[in-house]
Design a protein around this motif. Structure first.
Motif, PDB file in Angstrom:
ATOM      1  N   MET A  42     -17.659  -5.903  31.812  1.00 35.56           N
ATOM      2  CA  MET A  42     -18.169  -7.267  31.649  1.00 35.56           C
ATOM      3  C   MET A  42     -17.651  -8.160  32.779  1.00 35.56           C
ATOM      4  O   MET A  42     -18.418  -8.924  33.381  1.00 35.56           O
ATOM      5  N   LEU A  43     -16.366  -8.066  33.083  1.00 40.55           N
ATOM      6  CA  LEU A  43     -15.797  -8.871  34.161  1.00 40.55           C
ATOM      7  C   LEU A  43     -16.424  -8.511  35.507  1.00 40.55           C
ATOM      8  O   LEU A  43     -16.715  -9.397  36.320  1.00 40.55           O
ATOM      9  N   GLU A  44     -16.642  -7.231  35.748  1.00 37.55           N
ATOM     10  CA  GLU A  44     -17.272  -6.809  36.997  1.00 37.55           C
ATOM     11  C   GLU A  44     -18.691  -7.360  37.102  1.00 37.55           C
ATOM     12  O   GLU A  44     -19.106  -7.867  38.146  1.00 37.55           O
ATOM     13  N   TYR A  45     -19.443  -7.299  36.022  1.00 38.62           N
ATOM     14  CA  TYR A  45     -20.805  -7.832  36.024  1.00 38.62           C
ATOM     15  C   TYR A  45     -20.799  -9.346  36.233  1.00 38.62           C
ATOM     16  O   TYR A  45     -21.664  -9.886  36.936  1.00 38.62           O
ATOM     17  N   MET A  46     -19.837 -10.031  35.637  1.00 35.82           N
ATOM     18  CA  MET A  46     -19.748 -11.472  35.819  1.00 35.82           C
ATOM     19  C   MET A  46     -19.442 -11.801  37.286  1.00 35.82           C
ATOM     20  O   MET A  46     -20.043 -12.717  37.860  1.00 35.82           O
ATOM     21  N   ALA A  83      -4.835 -15.775  25.367  1.00 39.67           N
ATOM     22  CA  ALA A  83      -5.097 -15.649  23.929  1.00 39.67           C
ATOM     23  C   ALA A  83      -6.513 -16.125  23.585  1.00 39.67           C
ATOM     24  O   ALA A  83      -7.184 -15.528  22.743  1.00 39.67           O
ATOM     25  N   ALA A  84      -6.958 -17.194  24.230  1.00 40.87           N
ATOM     26  CA  ALA A  84      -8.318 -17.691  24.004  1.00 40.87           C
ATOM     27  C   ALA A  84      -9.330 -16.635  24.439  1.00 40.87           C
ATOM     28  O   ALA A  84     -10.305 -16.362  23.728  1.00 40.87           O
ATOM     29  N   GLU A  85      -9.087 -16.032  25.591  1.00 44.79           N
ATOM     30  CA  GLU A  85      -9.980 -14.975  26.076  1.00 44.79           C
ATOM     31  C   GLU A  85      -9.958 -13.780  25.133  1.00 44.79           C
ATOM     32  O   GLU A  85     -10.992 -13.224  24.784  1.00 44.79           O
ATOM     33  N   GLN A  86      -8.765 -13.390  24.706  1.00 41.05           N
ATOM     34  CA  GLN A  86      -8.642 -12.241  23.810  1.00 41.05           C
ATOM     35  C   GLN A  86      -9.370 -12.487  22.496  1.00 41.05           C
ATOM     36  O   GLN A  86      -9.998 -11.591  21.953  1.00 41.05           O
ATOM     37  N   SER A  87      -9.325 -13.715  22.004  1.00 43.41           N
ATOM     38  CA  SER A  87     -10.018 -14.016  20.747  1.00 43.41           C
ATOM     39  C   SER A  87     -11.530 -13.829  20.888  1.00 43.41           C
ATOM     40  O   SER A  87     -12.195 -13.397  19.952  1.00 43.41           O
ATOM     41  N   LEU A  88     -12.064 -14.121  22.081  1.00 42.44           N
ATOM     42  CA  LEU A  88     -13.500 -13.957  22.313  1.00 42.44           C
ATOM     43  C   LEU A  88     -13.880 -12.506  22.582  1.00 42.44           C
ATOM     44  O   LEU A  88     -14.999 -12.093  22.293  1.00 42.44           O
ATOM     45  N   LEU A  89     -12.957 -11.744  23.135  1.00 43.87           N
ATOM     46  CA  LEU A  89     -13.253 -10.360  23.491  1.00 43.87           C
ATOM     47  C   LEU A  89     -12.639  -9.371  22.502  1.00 43.87           C
ATOM     48  O   LEU A  89     -12.557  -8.179  22.790  1.00 43.87           O
ATOM     49  N   SER A  90     -12.268  -9.883  21.359  1.00 45.36           N
ATOM     50  CA  SER A  90     -11.706  -9.031  20.309  1.00 45.36           C
ATOM     51  C   SER A  90     -12.694  -7.923  19.960  1.00 45.36           C
ATOM     52  O   SER A  90     -13.885  -8.168  19.806  1.00 45.36           O
ATOM     53  N   GLY A  91     -12.197  -6.712  19.873  1.00 46.34           N
ATOM     54  CA  GLY A  91     -13.056  -5.586  19.546  1.00 46.34           C
ATOM     55  C   GLY A  91     -13.638  -4.883  20.759  1.00 46.34           C
ATOM     56  O   GLY A  91     -14.218  -3.808  20.628  1.00 46.34           O
ATOM     57  N   PHE A  92     -13.507  -5.490  21.943  1.00 48.95           N
ATOM     58  CA  PHE A  92     -13.966  -4.825  23.166  1.00 48.95           C
ATOM     59  C   PHE A  92     -12.971  -3.720  23.526  1.00 48.95           C
ATOM     60  O   PHE A  92     -11.765  -3.919  23.445  1.00 48.95           O
ATOM     61  N   ARG A  93     -13.490  -2.595  23.936  1.00 50.41           N
ATOM     62  CA  ARG A  93     -12.623  -1.566  24.501  1.00 50.41           C
ATOM     63  C   ARG A  93     -12.311  -1.966  25.937  1.00 50.41           C
ATOM     64  O   ARG A  93     -13.035  -2.772  26.533  1.00 50.41           O
ATOM     65  N   ARG A  94     -11.230  -1.444  26.484  1.00 51.07           N
ATOM     66  CA  ARG A  94     -10.793  -1.866  27.803  1.00 51.07           C
ATOM     67  C   ARG A  94     -11.896  -1.703  28.856  1.00 51.07           C
ATOM     68  O   ARG A  94     -12.139  -2.604  29.654  1.00 51.07           O
ATOM     69  N   PHE A  95     -12.577  -0.572  28.866  1.00 48.35           N
ATOM     70  CA  PHE A  95     -13.604  -0.361  29.879  1.00 48.35           C
ATOM     71  C   PHE A  95     -14.776  -1.332  29.678  1.00 48.35           C
ATOM     72  O   PHE A  95     -15.419  -1.745  30.651  1.00 48.35           O
ATOM     73  N   LEU A 127     -26.536 -17.282  27.441  1.00 52.46           N
ATOM     74  CA  LEU A 127     -25.373 -16.631  26.840  1.00 52.46           C
ATOM     75  C   LEU A 127     -24.084 -16.983  27.586  1.00 52.46           C
ATOM     76  O   LEU A 127     -23.040 -17.199  26.965  1.00 52.46           O
ATOM     77  N   ALA A 128     -24.159 -17.078  28.921  1.00 50.75           N
ATOM     78  CA  ALA A 128     -22.981 -17.462  29.701  1.00 50.75           C
ATOM     79  C   ALA A 128     -22.542 -18.877  29.327  1.00 50.75           C
ATOM     80  O   ALA A 128     -21.343 -19.164  29.210  1.00 50.75           O
ATOM     81  N   SER A 129     -23.511 -19.761  29.114  1.00 47.64           N
ATOM     82  CA  SER A 129     -23.197 -21.127  28.711  1.00 47.64           C
ATOM     83  C   SER A 129     -22.512 -21.150  27.347  1.00 47.64           C
ATOM     84  O   SER A 129     -21.516 -21.856  27.153  1.00 47.64           O
ATOM     85  N   LEU A 130     -23.043 -20.385  26.411  1.00 45.37           N
ATOM     86  CA  LEU A 130     -22.409 -20.305  25.081  1.00 45.37           C
ATOM     87  C   LEU A 130     -20.996 -19.741  25.169  1.00 45.37           C
ATOM     88  O   LEU A 130     -20.078 -20.222  24.503  1.00 45.37           O
ATOM     89  N   LEU A 131     -20.830 -18.716  25.992  1.00 40.13           N
ATOM     90  CA  LEU A 131     -19.511 -18.099  26.148  1.00 40.13           C
ATOM     91  C   LEU A 131     -18.520 -19.086  26.760  1.00 40.13           C
ATOM     92  O   LEU A 131     -17.382 -19.197  26.306  1.00 40.13           O
ATOM     93  N   ALA A 132     -18.964 -19.833  27.770  1.00 35.31           N
ATOM     94  CA  ALA A 132     -18.093 -20.837  28.393  1.00 35.31           C
ATOM     95  C   ALA A 132     -17.686 -21.907  27.382  1.00 35.31           C
ATOM     96  O   ALA A 132     -16.529 -22.316  27.323  1.00 35.31           O
ATOM     97  N   LYS A 133     -18.622 -22.353  26.563  1.00 33.82           N
ATOM     98  CA  LYS A 133     -18.306 -23.354  25.535  1.00 33.82           C
ATOM     99  C   LYS A 133     -17.343 -22.794  24.501  1.00 33.82           C
ATOM    100  O   LYS A 133     -16.414 -23.484  24.060  1.00 33.82           O
ATOM    101  N   SER A 134     -17.541 -21.536  24.124  1.00 35.36           N
ATOM    102  CA  SER A 134     -16.648 -20.909  23.148  1.00 35.36           C
ATOM    103  C   SER A 134     -15.247 -20.768  23.713  1.00 35.36           C
ATOM    104  O   SER A 134     -14.259 -21.016  23.019  1.00 35.36           O
ATOM    105  N   PHE A 135     -15.152 -20.373  24.974  1.00 32.18           N
ATOM    106  CA  PHE A 135     -13.841 -20.262  25.610  1.00 32.18           C
ATOM    107  C   PHE A 135     -13.172 -21.627  25.676  1.00 32.18           C
ATOM    108  O   PHE A 135     -11.991 -21.769  25.372  1.00 32.18           O
TER     109      PHE A 135
END
Length: 147
Positions: A129-133, A112-124, A12-20
């Motif tokens: 997610m960032l803390e876990y990463m 903007a690229a990050e926001q497009s991938l995290l659209s719909g995420f609440r701030r917490f 999943l991290a690989s897919l996310l990196a490619k999407s970003f």
């Protein structure tokens, strides 16, 4: 037990990196940089005049990849190389005016690229997610991962 790739953090991290990377490619292309150049630009915006060795220490890529990326950046007018004043074997890498001029827009494009991938995420959720990463990267053999 069957391997379910959608339950694999590394997959999943690989897919996310490619999407970003794809999302940044679309935005960065308009500004004149490629996604693979962005980490180098970030390091040089923070500290101009680094050597290739210093960049390699800060960015987790192969030496050949770094050399090729720097050559493309030089060709595209984003960097210039100058002899190191005290080390004959090294060259310092400096941003051009063109690269300095796109800093704000490039950082906005990445956001903007990050926001497009995290659209719909609440701030917490995003913060978690960032803390876990960061925690996972701290467990990696390179310590904190790429800066």
């Amino acid at each position: 037990m069957a391997f379910n790739r959608m339950e694999s953090a590394s997959y999943l991290a690989s897919l996310l990196a490619k999407s970003f990377s794809r999302a940044l490619q679309e935005r960065g292309q308009k500004l004149g940089f490629a996604p693979g150049q962005f980490p180098i630009l970030l390091e040089l915006w923070a500290e101009d005049g680094l050597t290739q060795k210093q960049l390699l220490e800060r960015i987790d890529v192969e030496q050949a990849t770094m050399a090729n990326t720097l050559a493309r950046m030089e060709r595209d007018g984003l960097i210039v190389r100058r002899k190191h004043p005290s080390d004959r074997r090294s060259q310092q890498i400096f941003l051009t005016d063109r690269a300095r001029d796109i800093e704000a827009a490039a950082k906005e494009a990445a956001a903007a690229a990050e926001q497009s991938l995290l659209s719909g995420f609440r701030r917490f959720e995003k913060e978690l997610m960032l803390e876990y990463m960061r925690m996972a990267l701290a467990n990696s053999p390179r310590g904190n991962g790429a800066s």
